[in-house]
Design a protein around this motif. Structure first.
Motif, PDB file in Angstrom:
ATOM      1  N   ALA A 156      39.630  44.214  34.109  1.00  0.00           N
ATOM      2  CA  ALA A 156      40.443  43.730  34.087  1.00  0.00           C
ATOM      3  C   ALA A 156      40.805  43.396  35.603  1.00  0.00           C
ATOM      4  O   ALA A 156      41.248  42.595  36.134  1.00  0.00           O
ATOM      5  N   THR A 157      41.087  44.758  36.829  1.00  0.00           N
ATOM      6  CA  THR A 157      41.292  44.619  37.799  1.00  0.00           C
ATOM      7  C   THR A 157      40.301  44.085  38.649  1.00  0.00           C
ATOM      8  O   THR A 157      40.936  43.321  39.765  1.00  0.00           O
ATOM      9  N   ALA A 158      38.777  44.835  38.328  1.00  0.00           N
ATOM     10  CA  ALA A 158      37.306  43.996  38.759  1.00  0.00           C
ATOM     11  C   ALA A 158      37.340  42.474  38.988  1.00  0.00           C
ATOM     12  O   ALA A 158      37.410  41.908  39.425  1.00  0.00           O
ATOM     13  N   ARG A 159      38.187  41.974  37.854  1.00  0.00           N
ATOM     14  CA  ARG A 159      37.492  40.551  37.566  1.00  0.00           C
ATOM     15  C   ARG A 159      38.709  40.013  38.799  1.00  0.00           C
ATOM     16  O   ARG A 159      38.618  38.904  39.183  1.00  0.00           O
ATOM     17  N   LEU A 160      40.145  40.705  38.797  1.00  0.00           N
ATOM     18  CA  LEU A 160      41.260  39.675  39.147  1.00  0.00           C
ATOM     19  C   LEU A 160      40.547  39.557  40.675  1.00  0.00           C
ATOM     20  O   LEU A 160      41.491  38.520  41.518  1.00  0.00           O
ATOM     21  N   GLN A 161      40.217  40.711  41.609  1.00  0.00           N
ATOM     22  CA  GLN A 161      39.902  40.598  42.557  1.00  0.00           C
ATOM     23  C   GLN A 161      38.718  40.591  43.020  1.00  0.00           C
ATOM     24  O   GLN A 161      38.445  38.961  43.859  1.00  0.00           O
ATOM     25  N   LYS A 162      37.187  40.007  41.965  1.00  0.00           N
ATOM     26  CA  LYS A 162      36.831  39.311  42.490  1.00  0.00           C
ATOM     27  C   LYS A 162      37.239  37.576  42.368  1.00  0.00           C
ATOM     28  O   LYS A 162      36.477  36.791  43.013  1.00  0.00           O
ATOM     29  N   LEU A 163      37.853  37.054  41.395  1.00  0.00           N
ATOM     30  CA  LEU A 163      39.134  36.023  41.331  1.00  0.00           C
ATOM     31  C   LEU A 163      39.552  35.581  42.475  1.00  0.00           C
ATOM     32  O   LEU A 163      39.267  34.185  43.921  1.00  0.00           O
ATOM     33  N   PHE A 164      39.951  36.832  43.236  1.00  0.00           N
ATOM     34  CA  PHE A 164      40.663  36.070  44.520  1.00  0.00           C
ATOM     35  C   PHE A 164      39.672  36.124  46.167  1.00  0.00           C
ATOM     36  O   PHE A 164      39.724  35.568  47.426  1.00  0.00           O
ATOM     37  N   GLU A 165      38.224  36.949  46.102  1.00  0.00           N
ATOM     38  CA  GLU A 165      37.768  36.694  47.201  1.00  0.00           C
ATOM     39  C   GLU A 165      36.977  35.312  47.601  1.00  0.00           C
ATOM     40  O   GLU A 165      36.449  34.651  46.393  1.00  0.00           O
ATOM     41  N   GLY A 166      37.037  35.292  48.803  1.00  0.00           N
ATOM     42  CA  GLY A 166      36.692  34.204  49.085  1.00  0.00           C
ATOM     43  C   GLY A 166      37.941  33.267  49.392  1.00  0.00           C
ATOM     44  O   GLY A 166      37.304  32.222  50.500  1.00  0.00           O
TER      45      GLY A 166
END
Length: 283
Positions: free
Chosen positions: A10-20
Motif C-alpha cells: 500500500a505504501t509503495a502504491r501511494l508513493q507511486k501515485l505522488f511521483e511526478g
C-alpha cells in the motif's frame, strides 16, 4: 493504526501515485501523512486527513485536484481500488502513551519493509566510508541523531566532523571539509525542518559533495538536495515527535559503513584495548 500484511505494498502504491507531481510544502505534508497511514488512507474523510496532517480541509481538496482528481472523494475511491484491501481501523483501546509506542512499532515495521532492498543503504555506506573527512550534519531536532552517529562512527572512521551548530559558520565548516578532501556529507533531517539545513545541503552539493540524507519522508524539503535519501518516519502522537526509526536507520547506516571500511574491525579492537588499559568502563 492497524498493521496488515499488505501495508508495504500500500505504501509503495501511494508513493507511486505522488511521483511526478509538483506538490507544495502543504501538499507534501498531506502526502507524507497518507504514506504514514497507508493502511487507513482509503477510509479517511477529508476532515480526518486534514486533522492528521495538520492542514485545512480545503488544502486536502486542492491536494486531490493537484493529483488529477475531481476532488477528494474521487481520490479516496481511487485509493480503495488500487491499495490492497485492509479492514477499517478499529477503535483503539490503548491510552495515549501506549498509542505513541504502538505508532513507533509501526514505524519500525515500515522501516524493516524498506530495508528488504539493502542496496540504497549499502551504497550510502560506501559513499560515507570513502569520504575523508566525513561531515555529519544535524540541527535542532536532528542534533541527537547526528551526534549519536558521529560518536560511534569516530571509532571506525579516521576523520568524522560533526556539524551541529547553524549560523554563518556552517558554510565555513562545509568549505573546510571540502578543502580537506571530503567527498560526501551525511545529514539527519527531522521536522520541523530548519531552512538553514536545506540551504546547507544546496551549498554542499554545489561544492561537489555527494549528500546522503536520513529524513522522515521522501517528501521532506531536503529531498531535492539529496543524492541518496533514506526515509524513516517519526512518531507524532506526543507533544514532541519521537524518532526511534531514524535512530535505528542511523545505526544500520553505520553497519553499512563498517562493511565498506576494511580496517573497521581492527580499529574497534584497538579502541577496546585502549579503553581496557585506561579502565574507561566499569564493566
Amino acid at each position: 493504526m492497524s498493521e496488515t500484511g499488505g501495508e508495504p505494498e500500500a505504501t509503495a502504491r501511494l508513493q507511486k501515485l505522488f511521483e511526478g507531481h509538483r506538490l507544495t510544502p502543504t501538499q507534501r505534508r498531506i502526502a507524507h501523512c497518507m504514506v504514514r497511514r497507508s493502511a487507513d488512507a482509503p477510509f479517511l474523510s477529508s476532515v480526518e486527513l486534514a486533522e492528521l496532517a495538520g492542514v485545512s480541509q480545503p488544502s486536502v481538496t486542492r491536494f486531490a485536484v493537484a493529483l488529477g482528481f475531481d476532488g477528494y472523494p474521487a481520490l479516496r475511491r481511487h485509493l480503495r481500488d488500487v491499495v490492497p484491501a485492509a479492514e477499517p481501523p478499529a477503535e483503539d483501546s490503548y491510552n495515549e502513551y501506549q498509542q505513541a509506542v504502538q505508532a513507533e512499532i509501526d514505524n519500525l515495521r515500515h522501516l524493516a519493509s524498506l530495508l528488504a532492498d539493502p542496496a540504497p543503504v549499502a551504497r550510502a555506506g560506501r559513499l560515507l566510508a570513502a569520504s575523508r573527512p566525513l561531515p555529519v550534519l544535524g540541527l535542532r531536532a536532528a542534533t541527537a541523531q547526528a551526534a549519536g552517529f558521529a560518536y560511534f562512527a569516530r571509532k571506525v572512521h579516521p576523520d568524522v566532523r560533526l556539524l551541529d551548530e547553524g549560523g554563518t559558520l556552517l558554510v565555513d565548516r562545509i568549505d573546510a571539509a571540502v578543502r580537506a578532501g571530503a567527498s560526501a556529507l551525511l545529514c539527519f533531517a527531522l521536522p520541523r525542518h530548519p531552512r538553514e539545513v536545506v540551504d546547507a545541503l544546496e551549498y554542499a552539493r554545489g561544492a561537489g559533495l555527494t549528500v546522503v540524507t536520513v529524513a522522515d519522508s521522501t517528501f521532506a524539503p531536503v529531498a531535492r538536495h539529496s543524492d541518496v535519501l533514506l526515509p524513516a518516519a517519526v512518531g507524532t502522537g506526543l507533544a514532541f515527535d519521537t524518532a526511534c526509526a531514524p535512530m535505528l536507520l542511523g545505526r544500520v547506516l553505520l553497519e553499512a559503513m563498517c562493511d565498506a571500511l576494511p580496517d573497521a574491525q581492527a580499529r574497534l579492537e584497538e579502541f577496546d584495548a585502549r579503553a581496557a588499559a585506561r579502565g574507561l568502563f566499569v564493566e
